[in-house]
Design a protein around this motif. Sequence first.
Motif, mmCIF file in Angstrom:
data_model
loop_
_atom_site.group_PDB
_atom_site.id
_atom_site.type_symbol
_atom_site.label_atom_id
_atom_site.label_comp_id
_atom_site.label_asym_id
_atom_site.label_seq_id
_atom_site.Cartn_x
_atom_site.Cartn_y
_atom_site.Cartn_z
ATOM 1 N N GLU A 2 0.837 -1.186 0.000
ATOM 2 C CA GLU A 2 0.000 0.000 0.000
ATOM 3 C C GLU A 2 0.875 1.239 0.000
ATOM 4 O OE1 GLU A 2 -3.023 2.568 2.835
ATOM 5 O OE2 GLU A 2 -2.584 0.470 3.347
ATOM 6 N N GLY A 5 -2.561 5.025 0.442
ATOM 7 C CA GLY A 5 -3.963 4.711 0.248
ATOM 8 C C GLY A 5 -4.270 3.977 -1.030
ATOM 9 N N ILE A 7 -3.491 0.415 -3.110
ATOM 10 C CA ILE A 7 -2.929 -0.935 -3.085
ATOM 11 C C ILE A 7 -2.389 -1.237 -4.475
ATOM 12 C CG2 ILE A 7 -3.402 -3.373 -2.689
ATOM 13 C CD1 ILE A 7 -5.849 -2.450 -1.055
ATOM 14 N N GLU A 19 5.550 3.151 2.446
ATOM 15 C CA GLU A 19 4.208 3.733 2.554
ATOM 16 C C GLU A 19 4.291 5.202 2.898
ATOM 17 O OE1 GLU A 19 0.148 3.180 5.204
ATOM 18 O OE2 GLU A 19 1.662 1.614 5.147
ATOM 19 N N VAL A 48 -6.218 -8.270 -3.852
ATOM 20 C CA VAL A 48 -6.273 -6.806 -3.909
ATOM 21 C C VAL A 48 -7.695 -6.332 -3.668
ATOM 22 C CG1 VAL A 48 -6.018 -4.794 -5.416
ATOM 23 C CG2 VAL A 48 -4.264 -6.562 -5.402
ATOM 24 N N GLN A 51 -8.607 -6.638 0.012
ATOM 25 C CA GLN A 51 -7.943 -5.600 0.804
ATOM 26 C C GLN A 51 -8.654 -4.269 0.650
ATOM 27 O OE1 GLN A 51 -3.499 -5.405 0.910
ATOM 28 N NE2 GLN A 51 -3.656 -7.001 -0.642
ATOM 29 N N LEU A 52 -9.085 -3.990 -0.543
ATOM 30 C CA LEU A 52 -9.768 -2.718 -0.799
ATOM 31 C C LEU A 52 -11.055 -2.623 0.009
ATOM 32 C CD1 LEU A 52 -9.353 -0.212 -2.635
ATOM 33 C CD2 LEU A 52 -10.876 -1.306 -4.284
ATOM 34 N N GLN A 55 -9.808 -2.605 4.113
ATOM 35 C CA GLN A 55 -8.934 -1.565 4.648
ATOM 36 C C GLN A 55 -9.544 -0.194 4.369
ATOM 37 O OE1 GLN A 55 -4.802 -2.011 3.552
ATOM 38 N NE2 GLN A 55 -4.893 -4.252 3.661
ATOM 39 N N CYS A 58 -7.698 2.582 2.270
ATOM 40 C CA CYS A 58 -7.408 2.381 0.849
ATOM 41 C C CYS A 58 -8.609 2.781 -0.008
ATOM 42 C CB CYS A 58 -7.056 0.928 0.577
ATOM 43 S SG CYS A 58 -5.604 0.378 1.474
ATOM 44 N N GLY A 61 -7.192 0.230 -5.947
ATOM 45 C CA GLY A 61 -6.289 -0.890 -6.158
ATOM 46 C C GLY A 61 -5.835 -0.912 -7.595
#
Length: 345
Positions: A2, A5, A7, A19, A48, A51-52, A55, A58, A61
């Motif tokens: 990341e 913000g 990914i 980061e 991905v 994670q978006l 998180q 973020c 992606g």
Amino acid sequence: MEVGGIIITSATENKPVSENSDDPGSTSNAMKGTVTNIKAGIEAGLNVFQQLLTQSSCTCGIISREILDYQSVEGSLEFESMRNWLHSELCAHGEQASCELHFWEGIESLPGESVQAQFIRQVADDLRDLKQSLPGSIEEDERSIASFQSFVQTLMKVYDYESLQSVSGGEPRVLYLKIQINQNGACTKFHDDFVSVRLVTSLVGDPTVIATPKHVDWAYWDSTGGALPESMRSESPEAARAAICTFNNRVCDSSFEVHPETGDILFLKGGALTKRPCIHRAPYSADRDGADPPQRFLVTLDFITLEQRDDLMSMVLDASDDSSVESDDDELNGNAEMNDSESDS
């Protein structure tokens, strides 16, 4: 990894950026990190996507196209051959090839047909219809159309719409695939879209430009509601473009814009999922007033409500009766306004 913000998943061997790094640039250099031990391109893409969703920091992606089913030499050559065909046999014909293709889950589907099977069948039919009015080899067309069908199938595998349904509430939603070929007048002003997550990729032409979240002036963004201030608006095309550039630089300094590579897959978190969505814009090359349309092949995939689908279908039907080129997606633009002709990319 990341970065600010965003990914970023890449198959390159570039050194990862911290980061906390303030180094600007495109995903082809400073913004790209190293991905190791990739079991499969689709698995990496799904990771991905997840994670978006999980998180909160973020908003976007980026998946390097090299990791999506094209990790072999043969796969890479096939993908490049398809992109070359899209450019030389479709986009190179300029205004003659200019069109938008829309595919709605369940609309004109066959009995018992999955949405994936529906879309790849309809995509092939529409591309064949388009090519009938353009010169080219039929044999080459069929090979390239089949490659594009495989690409669409891959996009639908990494776009985890079942997870989107779980985080979007109980309201029924459907998939919406759109292909834009040589469309002029794209929205080059920074904006967000009122969707959960949008998938977008440009296979020909400049890709969508992203504002790095940590460098967005959120106070200014909130004060304008994401709209061009009235004092900056003008009926003069030249003055309007200058005002948009000024607005964009105020939202996010151009040195901190992210410029993905053509063919990269972008996941853009929208205003329906977060109060701090992915701020993005079309490249300036996609708005050429009074000139031939840009050579561009843009693919977007959304998961929308039935009400949004019905509104968009009505807009498409209305636009077919209008000789002017207008967007069909202002309904999905989180800050649609005058002078915005396209809500994406």
